[in-house]
Every structure is written in C-alpha cells, then in structure tokens.
Design an enzyme around this catalytic site. Structure first.
Site, short mmCIF file in Angstrom:
data_model
loop_
_atom_site.label_atom_id
_atom_site.label_comp_id
_atom_site.label_asym_id
_atom_site.label_seq_id
_atom_site.Cartn_x
_atom_site.Cartn_y
_atom_site.Cartn_z
N ASP A 6 0.84 -1.19 0.00
CA ASP A 6 0.00 0.00 0.00
C ASP A 6 0.88 1.25 0.00
O ASP A 6 2.06 1.19 0.35
CB ASP A 6 -0.89 -0.03 1.25
CG ASP A 6 -1.78 1.18 1.38
OD1 ASP A 6 -2.35 1.63 0.36
OD2 ASP A 6 -1.91 1.69 2.51
N ASP A 8 -0.35 4.98 1.14
CA ASP A 8 -0.59 5.94 2.23
C ASP A 8 -0.50 5.28 3.59
O ASP A 8 -1.16 4.28 3.85
CB ASP A 8 -1.96 6.60 2.04
CG ASP A 8 -2.05 7.32 0.71
OD1 ASP A 8 -1.05 7.93 0.31
OD2 ASP A 8 -3.11 7.24 0.06
#
Length: 172
Positions: A6, A8
């Site tokens: 991922d 963020d």
C-alpha cells in the site's frame, strides 16, 4: 513470491502533511499523539473535522508527501528478491492519481509502471499484502501484514509490522 504494498501510511506519510496544513490554516497546534484506534480527523474540532477530506481531495496533496522512514531502501531490497507491486486505492481520491504516479516515479523509480496498481478494491492475487487498512484484507487469501498506524493500533487479529525494518526481518 509476489508482494502488494500500500502507499498511504505505509510508504508515504499523509498524516504529517495533514497536521502541517491544519496548523497552518487554523493556527492551532494539532496534537500529534493520536489515540489508538482513532483517525486523524477525530482529533480536530467537530466544525472542521471534514477538512481532512478537503485536503486529500486537493490536487497536489499526495505529490509531496514524505516517504516513511526506511521505506525506499526496504522496498528496493524486496524488489531485488521478489515481484513487488504498489497497490493503492487511488480511485477513492480522483486527484491523487497523477500525484501518486509522479511520487512513485520520484521516490521508487525502480518500480516499473506495470507493477503499479491504482484501484478501488484491492482484489489482487499476491502472496503477501502490506497495508495499514484491515478492510483491504477482506477476501485476501495470502499473508496479511498490518502496517502500524494510529487508526489500527487496537486491531490484534493480524500479523503486525511497526516499521520497515520489521517488514524486512519477516520477509528477507
């Protein structure tokens, strides 16, 4: 082995930028000691709690985020040994697409465009997923590594990694 990572709160630090913008706009120091299980917007007055969403929907918000400590060298090490994909639910924030793509090219130029997946739901077929949002693990059959962030500190049902050093210890 294929790994999905991922962006963020795993590679990039949007919380730090939100705090900086909030302090700039309101002249009030936002408490950076976040209560476990809470989102950043739960630490501001009710009248301005939606400012978080205003900020992240502005063009350019995601372009100059700071990489999380150790993320670049760790992802490079994983990339040298495994098939690494950057998987971001960027479709949630329309203006983030170009920002995130350019940010990745700047900080992670060794990850080619074929290994960048911007999506809505993270329905990827990989062996390992590293994410801060447990919702992205729903239906995922591989190894789930929950990257620590204030909002997920109360979750105990996942294998946790607190930083990139711990990711490398588990995967290399």
């Amino acid at each position: 082995m294929r790994i999905a990572i991922d962006m963020d709160e795993v590679l990039a630090d949007p919380i730090k930028k939100f705090i900086k913008l909030y302090n700039r706009d309101y002249g009030v120091s936002l408490d950076t000691v976040l209560i476990p299980g809470n989102e950043i917007y739960q630490h501001v007055p009710e009248a301005v709690k939606d400012k978080w969403f205003d900020y992240i929907n502005e063009p350019g918000f995601f372009r100059d985020l700071e990489p999380l400590e150790g993320s670049v060298s760790a992802v490079r090490a994983l990339h040298e040994k495994y098939e690494v994909y950057i998987v971001s639910a960027a479709m949630e924030f329309r203006n983030s697409l170009i920002d995130k793509y350019d940010w990745l090219n700047e900080h992670f130029p060794f990850i080619g465009w074929k290994n960048i997946i911007f999506c809505g739901n993270k329905i990827v077929d990989v062996d390992v997923m590293i994410d801060d949002r447990a919702k992205n693990f729903v239906g995922f059959k591989g190894r789930k590594l929950l990257f620590t962030s204030p909002h997920n500190l109360l979750l105990t049902e996942y294998e946790r990694v607190n930083n990139w050093r711990e990711v490398l210890e588990k995967l290399l």
